[in-house]
Design an enzyme around this catalytic site. Sequence first.
Site, PDB file in Angstrom:
ATOM      1  N   LYS A  10     -93.783-123.762 -17.876  1.00  0.00           N
ATOM      2  CA  LYS A  10     -94.668-123.541 -16.720  1.00  0.00           C
ATOM      3  C   LYS A  10     -93.814-123.233 -15.496  1.00  0.00           C
ATOM      4  O   LYS A  10     -92.639-123.622 -15.419  1.00  0.00           O
ATOM      5  CB  LYS A  10     -95.561-124.751 -16.453  1.00  0.00           C
ATOM      6  N   ALA A  96     -84.770-128.041 -15.550  1.00  0.00           N
ATOM      7  CA  ALA A  96     -84.826-126.795 -14.796  1.00  0.00           C
ATOM      8  C   ALA A  96     -86.054-126.675 -13.903  1.00  0.00           C
ATOM      9  O   ALA A  96     -86.155-125.730 -13.121  1.00  0.00           O
ATOM     10  CB  ALA A  96     -84.801-125.610 -15.765  1.00  0.00           C
ATOM     11  N   GLY A  97     -87.016-127.582 -14.042  1.00  0.00           N
ATOM     12  CA  GLY A  97     -88.271-127.443 -13.288  1.00  0.00           C
ATOM     13  C   GLY A  97     -89.276-126.565 -14.009  1.00  0.00           C
ATOM     14  O   GLY A  97     -90.257-126.112 -13.415  1.00  0.00           O
ATOM     15  N   LEU A  98     -89.032-126.333 -15.306  1.00  0.00           N
ATOM     16  CA  LEU A  98     -89.912-125.445 -16.083  1.00  0.00           C
ATOM     17  C   LEU A  98     -90.814-126.224 -17.043  1.00  0.00           C
ATOM     18  O   LEU A  98     -91.530-125.623 -17.851  1.00  0.00           O
ATOM     19  CB  LEU A  98     -89.064-124.428 -16.870  1.00  0.00           C
ATOM     20  N   GLY A 100     -90.170-128.007 -19.652  1.00  0.00           N
ATOM     21  CA  GLY A 100     -89.864-127.843 -21.080  1.00  0.00           C
ATOM     22  C   GLY A 100     -90.154-129.100 -21.890  1.00  0.00           C
ATOM     23  O   GLY A 100     -90.782-129.026 -22.948  1.00  0.00           O
ATOM     24  N   GLY A 101     -89.711-130.250 -21.399  1.00  0.00           N
ATOM     25  CA  GLY A 101     -89.936-131.510 -22.117  1.00  0.00           C
ATOM     26  C   GLY A 101     -91.420-131.818 -22.209  1.00  0.00           C
ATOM     27  O   GLY A 101     -91.921-132.259 -23.255  1.00  0.00           O
ATOM     28  N   SER A 102     -92.145-131.578 -21.120  1.00  0.00           N
ATOM     29  CA  SER A 102     -93.600-131.828 -21.115  1.00  0.00           C
ATOM     30  C   SER A 102     -94.309-130.879 -22.076  1.00  0.00           C
ATOM     31  O   SER A 102     -95.261-131.266 -22.764  1.00  0.00           O
ATOM     32  CB  SER A 102     -94.166-131.614 -19.706  1.00  0.00           C
ATOM     33  N   ASP A 135     -96.817-133.967 -16.161  1.00  0.00           N
ATOM     34  CA  ASP A 135     -97.131-132.555 -16.424  1.00  0.00           C
ATOM     35  C   ASP A 135     -97.693-132.318 -17.830  1.00  0.00           C
ATOM     36  O   ASP A 135     -98.052-131.196 -18.167  1.00  0.00           O
ATOM     37  CB  ASP A 135     -95.867-131.691 -16.281  1.00  0.00           C
TER      38      ASP A 135
HETATM   39  O1  C5P Z   1     -93.908-137.895 -15.208  1.00  0.00           O
HETATM   40  P1  C5P Z   1     -92.516-137.406 -15.443  1.00  0.00           P
HETATM   41  O2  C5P Z   1     -91.750-138.278 -16.402  1.00  0.00           O
HETATM   42  O3  C5P Z   1     -92.429-135.961 -15.766  1.00  0.00           O
HETATM   43  O4  C5P Z   1     -91.771-137.557 -14.018  1.00  0.00           O
HETATM   44  C1  C5P Z   1     -90.370-137.658 -13.914  1.00  0.00           C
HETATM   45  C2  C5P Z   1     -90.013-138.326 -12.603  1.00  0.00           C
HETATM   46  O5  C5P Z   1     -90.297-137.460 -11.508  1.00  0.00           O
HETATM   47  C3  C5P Z   1     -90.764-139.611 -12.274  1.00  0.00           C
HETATM   48  O6  C5P Z   1     -90.119-140.728 -12.812  1.00  0.00           O
HETATM   49  C4  C5P Z   1     -90.747-139.635 -10.761  1.00  0.00           C
HETATM   50  O7  C5P Z   1     -89.510-140.127 -10.278  1.00  0.00           O
HETATM   51  C5  C5P Z   1     -90.802-138.161 -10.396  1.00  0.00           C
HETATM   52  N1  C5P Z   1     -92.179-137.702 -10.112  1.00  0.00           N
HETATM   53  C6  C5P Z   1     -92.796-138.083  -8.922  1.00  0.00           C
HETATM   54  N2  C5P Z   1     -94.072-137.649  -8.669  1.00  0.00           N
HETATM   55  C7  C5P Z   1     -94.712-136.841  -9.537  1.00  0.00           C
HETATM   56  C8  C5P Z   1     -94.102-136.441 -10.739  1.00  0.00           C
HETATM   57  C9  C5P Z   1     -92.829-136.887 -11.001  1.00  0.00           C
HETATM   58  O8  C5P Z   1     -92.224-138.808  -8.109  1.00  0.00           O
HETATM   59  N3  C5P Z   1     -95.935-136.439  -9.242  1.00  0.00           N
END
Ligand code: C5P
Length: 286
Positions: A10, A96-98, A100-102, A135
């Site tokens: 994404k 990368a902000g893409l 990928g893991g999600s 995500d």
């Molecule tokens: O949910 P996810 O594991 O992808 O998020 C990774 C990290 O990014 C979270 O632990 C948090 O530090 C940060 N994050 C956040 N606010 C969001 C999404 C992610 O602070 N809306």
Amino acid sequence: MTVTEIAHAKINLYLDVVGRRADGYHELVTVMQSVSLSDTLTAEREEGEGLSLTTDAALDTGESNLVIRAARAYFKRTAQPFGVRFSLQKNIPMAAGLGGGSADAAAALRALNRLDGNRYPLSVLCEIGATVGADVPFCVEGGTRLCGGIGEITEPLKSRLQGSLVVAIGGEGVFTPWAFAELDRLRGSSFAAEGDIAALRCAVEGGDLAAAASHFYNELEEVILPARPMVGRIKETLYQNGAVAAMMSGSGPSVFGLFREEREAAAASSALLAIGARAFVCKPLA
Ligand code: C5P
């Protein structure tokens, strides 16, 4: 039985950080867009209850992997586990902000559901996905979505945007929690809505590329641009090669460029390779 799921990356056309929750997560208004750049996940149902994962990437394949975490979350919901052998072919750059893991986690949920006789509608897979990552619900359904909450509350947008994309990345990856912590350091506790989401929505739904591009926004750019010089160089190269818009995706350091014509995107991609970036020509997906 073996099933294959495509896990699409994404990009964020818009990412406004509008608040911070007591648990440290940030409240967002974001527009996410699936792109054709993708990983491929296959899942084979096996005897017993064991989970295994192999991959062609330098990636931990144990309990911390988002595919395995998604599978654990799925079986926590069903309470009827079965054995699965996953195989993941990675193309999406990592950290990368893409997303990928999600995307891989979402693909795992869809794959398990198919192996399980389509037990759940996608809405339930989204609920399970939200326990794995912010995500993941977006990635379960994909397309173009306006997302709120911490990113997990999604509403589909009917995008009429046409065009080609270049997704590029250079330099070190970004650890997302670090990016948000840096933003907190800069902002203190004052968060305000910054961009014009109503105007972006209108332009996306109306298919007005130039108007949409003028409303693309990513608040995390101000944190990452000084820390990752390649982000600025990639943006500059995209604009020099005719991009209508160029912006960082998510917490970076990937950058996407939007082009009217695929040949312009291909030329930009060559120019990016020449400055030492990795670049992928791709398409937005409905
Ligand atoms: O949910 P996810 O594991 O992808 O998020 C990774 C990290 O990014 C979270 O632990 C948090 O530090 C940060 N994050 C956040 N606010 C969001 C999404 C992610 O602070 N809306």
